[in-house]
Design a protein around this motif. Sequence first.
Motif, PDB file in Angstrom:
ATOM      1  N   SER A 194      17.402  -0.098   0.058  1.00 24.63           N
ATOM      2  CA  SER A 194      17.001   1.159   0.697  1.00 24.63           C
ATOM      3  C   SER A 194      16.123   1.988  -0.226  1.00 24.63           C
ATOM      4  CB  SER A 194      18.231   1.974   1.087  1.00 24.63           C
ATOM      5  OG  SER A 194      18.840   1.416   2.213  1.00 24.63           O
ATOM      6  N   LEU A 195      16.561   2.094  -1.460  1.00 24.36           N
ATOM      7  CA  LEU A 195      15.802   2.879  -2.429  1.00 24.36           C
ATOM      8  C   LEU A 195      14.450   2.225  -2.692  1.00 24.36           C
ATOM      9  CD1 LEU A 195      16.357   5.453  -3.920  1.00 24.36           C
ATOM     10  CD2 LEU A 195      17.300   4.152  -5.814  1.00 24.36           C
ATOM     11  N   GLY A 196      14.454   0.900  -2.821  1.00 25.13           N
ATOM     12  CA  GLY A 196      13.220   0.165  -3.040  1.00 25.13           C
ATOM     13  C   GLY A 196      12.251   0.347  -1.891  1.00 25.13           C
ATOM     14  N   LEU A 197      12.766   0.301  -0.681  1.00 26.73           N
ATOM     15  CA  LEU A 197      11.904   0.462   0.492  1.00 26.73           C
ATOM     16  C   LEU A 197      11.312   1.862   0.533  1.00 26.73           C
ATOM     17  CD1 LEU A 197      10.775  -0.855   3.045  1.00 26.73           C
ATOM     18  CD2 LEU A 197      12.796  -0.066   4.269  1.00 26.73           C
ATOM     19  N   ALA A 198      12.124   2.869   0.213  1.00 25.75           N
ATOM     20  CA  ALA A 198      11.621   4.247   0.210  1.00 25.75           C
ATOM     21  C   ALA A 198      10.531   4.418  -0.839  1.00 25.75           C
ATOM     22  CB  ALA A 198      12.767   5.225  -0.048  1.00 25.75           C
ATOM     23  N   SER A 199      10.727   3.833  -2.002  1.00 27.75           N
ATOM     24  CA  SER A 199       9.707   3.972  -3.049  1.00 27.75           C
ATOM     25  C   SER A 199       8.462   3.166  -2.679  1.00 27.75           C
ATOM     26  CB  SER A 199      10.271   3.556  -4.405  1.00 27.75           C
ATOM     27  OG  SER A 199       9.801   2.285  -4.794  1.00 27.75           O
ATOM     28  N   PHE A 200       8.670   2.010  -2.065  1.00 23.22           N
ATOM     29  CA  PHE A 200       7.554   1.195  -1.589  1.00 23.22           C
ATOM     30  C   PHE A 200       6.720   1.976  -0.573  1.00 23.22           C
ATOM     31  CE2 PHE A 200       5.823  -2.199   1.209  1.00 23.22           C
ATOM     32  CZ  PHE A 200       5.183  -2.959   0.255  1.00 23.22           C
ATOM     33  N   GLN A 201       7.444   2.676   0.311  1.00 24.74           N
ATOM     34  CA  GLN A 201       6.775   3.466   1.348  1.00 24.74           C
ATOM     35  C   GLN A 201       5.929   4.571   0.730  1.00 24.74           C
ATOM     36  OE1 GLN A 201       7.581   6.819   2.559  1.00 24.74           O
ATOM     37  NE2 GLN A 201       5.998   6.639   4.137  1.00 24.74           N
ATOM     38  N   SER A 202       6.434   5.179  -0.352  1.00 25.93           N
ATOM     39  CA  SER A 202       5.686   6.292  -0.937  1.00 25.93           C
ATOM     40  C   SER A 202       4.448   5.801  -1.697  1.00 25.93           C
ATOM     41  CB  SER A 202       6.600   7.112  -1.856  1.00 25.93           C
ATOM     42  OG  SER A 202       7.009   6.317  -2.939  1.00 25.93           O
ATOM     43  N   ILE A 203       4.409   4.511  -2.038  1.00 24.21           N
ATOM     44  CA  ILE A 203       3.240   3.969  -2.746  1.00 24.21           C
ATOM     45  C   ILE A 203       2.224   3.390  -1.746  1.00 24.21           C
ATOM     46  CG2 ILE A 203       2.444   2.261  -4.414  1.00 24.21           C
ATOM     47  CD1 ILE A 203       5.323   2.440  -5.648  1.00 24.21           C
ATOM     48  N   TYR A 204       2.728   2.589  -0.813  1.00 28.13           N
ATOM     49  CA  TYR A 204       1.838   1.910   0.138  1.00 28.13           C
ATOM     50  C   TYR A 204       1.772   2.681   1.455  1.00 28.13           C
ATOM     51  CZ  TYR A 204       2.095  -1.897  -3.190  1.00 28.13           C
ATOM     52  OH  TYR A 204       2.018  -2.652  -4.335  1.00 28.13           O
ATOM     53  N   LEU A 205       1.503   3.979   1.341  1.00 30.68           N
ATOM     54  CA  LEU A 205       1.561   4.901   2.483  1.00 30.68           C
ATOM     55  C   LEU A 205       0.913   4.391   3.762  1.00 30.68           C
ATOM     56  CD1 LEU A 205       0.969   8.421   0.967  1.00 30.68           C
ATOM     57  CD2 LEU A 205       2.910   7.649   2.328  1.00 30.68           C
ATOM     58  N   THR A 206      -0.243   3.755   3.635  1.00 31.26           N
ATOM     59  CA  THR A 206      -0.984   3.393   4.843  1.00 31.26           C
ATOM     60  C   THR A 206      -1.136   1.887   5.003  1.00 31.26           C
ATOM     61  OG1 THR A 206      -3.016   3.664   3.584  1.00 31.26           O
ATOM     62  CG2 THR A 206      -2.295   5.526   4.921  1.00 31.26           C
ATOM     63  N   GLN A 207      -0.470   1.123   4.141  1.00 27.91           N
ATOM     64  CA  GLN A 207      -0.531  -0.336   4.257  1.00 27.91           C
ATOM     65  C   GLN A 207       0.505  -0.783   5.273  1.00 27.91           C
ATOM     66  OE1 GLN A 207      -3.156  -1.391   2.554  1.00 27.91           O
ATOM     67  NE2 GLN A 207      -2.530  -1.902   0.481  1.00 27.91           N
ATOM     68  N   TRP A 208       0.193  -0.558   6.542  1.00 26.45           N
ATOM     69  CA  TRP A 208       1.224  -0.730   7.567  1.00 26.45           C
ATOM     70  C   TRP A 208       1.752  -2.155   7.644  1.00 26.45           C
ATOM     71  CZ3 TRP A 208       3.376   3.512   8.422  1.00 26.45           C
ATOM     72  CH2 TRP A 208       2.640   4.692   8.400  1.00 26.45           C
ATOM     73  N   GLY A 209       0.868  -3.123   7.435  1.00 28.34           N
ATOM     74  CA  GLY A 209       1.298  -4.519   7.482  1.00 28.34           C
ATOM     75  C   GLY A 209       2.381  -4.792   6.453  1.00 28.34           C
ATOM     76  N   TYR A 210       2.131  -4.330   5.220  1.00 30.19           N
ATOM     77  CA  TYR A 210       3.105  -4.517   4.149  1.00 30.19           C
ATOM     78  C   TYR A 210       4.394  -3.754   4.450  1.00 30.19           C
ATOM     79  CZ  TYR A 210      -0.635  -6.368   1.184  1.00 30.19           C
ATOM     80  OH  TYR A 210      -1.641  -7.110   0.656  1.00 30.19           O
ATOM     81  N   LEU A 211       4.216  -2.492   4.864  1.00 28.26           N
ATOM     82  CA  LEU A 211       5.387  -1.653   5.114  1.00 28.26           C
ATOM     83  C   LEU A 211       6.293  -2.264   6.173  1.00 28.26           C
ATOM     84  CD1 LEU A 211       4.009   1.999   5.024  1.00 28.26           C
ATOM     85  CD2 LEU A 211       5.793   1.021   3.586  1.00 28.26           C
ATOM     86  N   MET A 212       5.676  -2.749   7.242  1.00 31.74           N
ATOM     87  CA  MET A 212       6.482  -3.312   8.329  1.00 31.74           C
ATOM     88  C   MET A 212       7.107  -4.642   7.902  1.00 31.74           C
ATOM     89  SD  MET A 212       6.675  -1.112  10.620  1.00 31.74           S
ATOM     90  CE  MET A 212       6.372   0.251   9.528  1.00 31.74           C
ATOM     91  N   ALA A 213       6.375  -5.418   7.108  1.00 28.87           N
ATOM     92  CA  ALA A 213       6.935  -6.680   6.629  1.00 28.87           C
ATOM     93  C   ALA A 213       8.158  -6.401   5.747  1.00 28.87           C
ATOM     94  CB  ALA A 213       5.888  -7.458   5.847  1.00 28.87           C
TER      95      ALA A 213
END
Lengths: 299, 299
Positions: free
Chosen positions: A249-268
Amino acid sequence: MTAVRTPPRRAGRVAPTAGLRGPRRFRKALLYLALAGGAVPTLLPFVWLLRSALMQDTQMFVAPPEWIPSPFQWSNFTEALTAQPFWLYFVNTVIIAVISVVGTVLTCSVAAFSFSRLRWRGRNVAFAVLLSGVMLPYAVTLIPTFVMWQELGALDTFVPLTVPSWFAGAGGGVFNVFLLRQFFLTIPFELDEAAYIDGASPWRVFWTIVMPLSKPAIVVVTIFTFIGTWNDFLGPLLYLNDEEKYTLSLGLASFQSIYLTQWGYLMAASAAVIAPIIALFFFLQRYFIEGVTLTGIKN
Amino acid sequence: MAGMSGQRRMERRWGLLMALPAILGFVIFTAGPMVASLAFSLTDWQVGGTPAFVGLGNYTELAGDELFWTSLGATTYYTLGAVPLVLIVSFAVAMLLNQKVRGLPLWRTIFYLPTLVPAIANVVLWIWIFNPDFGLLNSLLRQAGLPTGQWVYDEAMAVPSLIVMSTWGFGNTMVIFLAGLQGVPRHLYEAVSIDGGGAWRRFWHVTLPMMTPTIFYNLVVGVVGTFQVFNQAYVMTEGGPNNATLFYVYYLFRMAFRESEMGYASALAWVLFMIIVVITFLLFRNARRWVYYEMAGAR
């Protein structure tokens, strides 16, 4: 509309058996239509998630939106999951979850055994006081608990996230004691008495008689503790700083704050975090529903 | 007699021993922190400094704190929207599933699936759904020729958007309703049918009254849980835009762990506790008027 609807009803009065079938079939169709109408918006976000997880950015930004990825961008998954050490986060989360589950199941069932099958003075008062803790908002204990772990030098370790579960879950986990106690009360007391006559200790009765008969309740507590730990965000957010110790969960939240608009990565990445829980659900579906039902019927 | 008292003594010794983890857990992780946070709330205390006793200073400061009232308003708004909506949707779907539906496990799974999505993955997914340019919501609206919105990026729409998002996870509530519906005695329905009552009367005079305890349970759990919303504000909106989603626990978190105002944040925590106690009390007092308990008649 009314003109269309009236004739079958009139016909029903003339020939009841033939007439009943029409409206009944109509009602059935309406029922399934309503269910499908509810299922579509429920499933749509999942479809959107998968479709975006497998799409190239260029295809994602076209209007009107396309639903079938072409080509299937499987590399979204490999790129996202290697951009941050999600594998490590997964291992961390599993470690925390397993320690918490074992602690919760052991200490909660021991306590539930004491509160349901052993007689000692003050038992019922103690249980009532304990149970009142369930109502306490977590925000009230948040700050002093944090200060305590800070004083003990346990920040940035798994200790604050796992040790409380070895004290019968602590706080909200007390609900598990209640659940297990309810279940233990349904097991015939004659079994205990017979064992005591044979010279067994309460621990032996607990371990060889009550626990083996309580598998369904234990599975329920296991599942819900596991999911609770898996989903926990505030705990890891407060206590873990070092990225190597992050949970999913924490990793995903931090990932989200870095790859803000990389929707493909975020959704994967999101799909990868969701998948284990969904898989678990399909294996243990029966217990899930039973468990939720059990928690609801407690009153 | 000697053997009996030996048994008693053994039960007492083991009883206390086995309840010990739970009792210690309550003292260390619930009662202790609860008292400590009350004490903290009477001090002016920045992290690293020494606490200075200020009496009720934090509480009077709170009353004049505009952001406190903003956060209370936002949280109330969210709760008033999300709880009834979730209750209505889950009750309606549970009613549908309580008919003779073919493939019940499949339908139930479909509607339950969103509840399994880990909180942070859920938030990340919905950030993408709410995306004004290429998100699911606006894409669909645009295709249907309807006006699009800015959703969580619009001050007026932010809370309603989060309410919609929370409704997606109605599965838990639904399963509890479904269990309740299946527990309504058949003979009550038959009695209404014999009296010539139709579907509406069956619903109004049997289903609804018999379901009031379940509705009440879901209402209390829903209100208490929803009032402590945190993740959406932290990951999705950071309290914005213009503090529209500055939810209470998020404000408290910011005070404690960003501004390091531990004393003030503890006062916030205790006010939250009091609010939840009052709400729960009012709900319970009000319940006597509309919740049907079979036992009440027997007493």
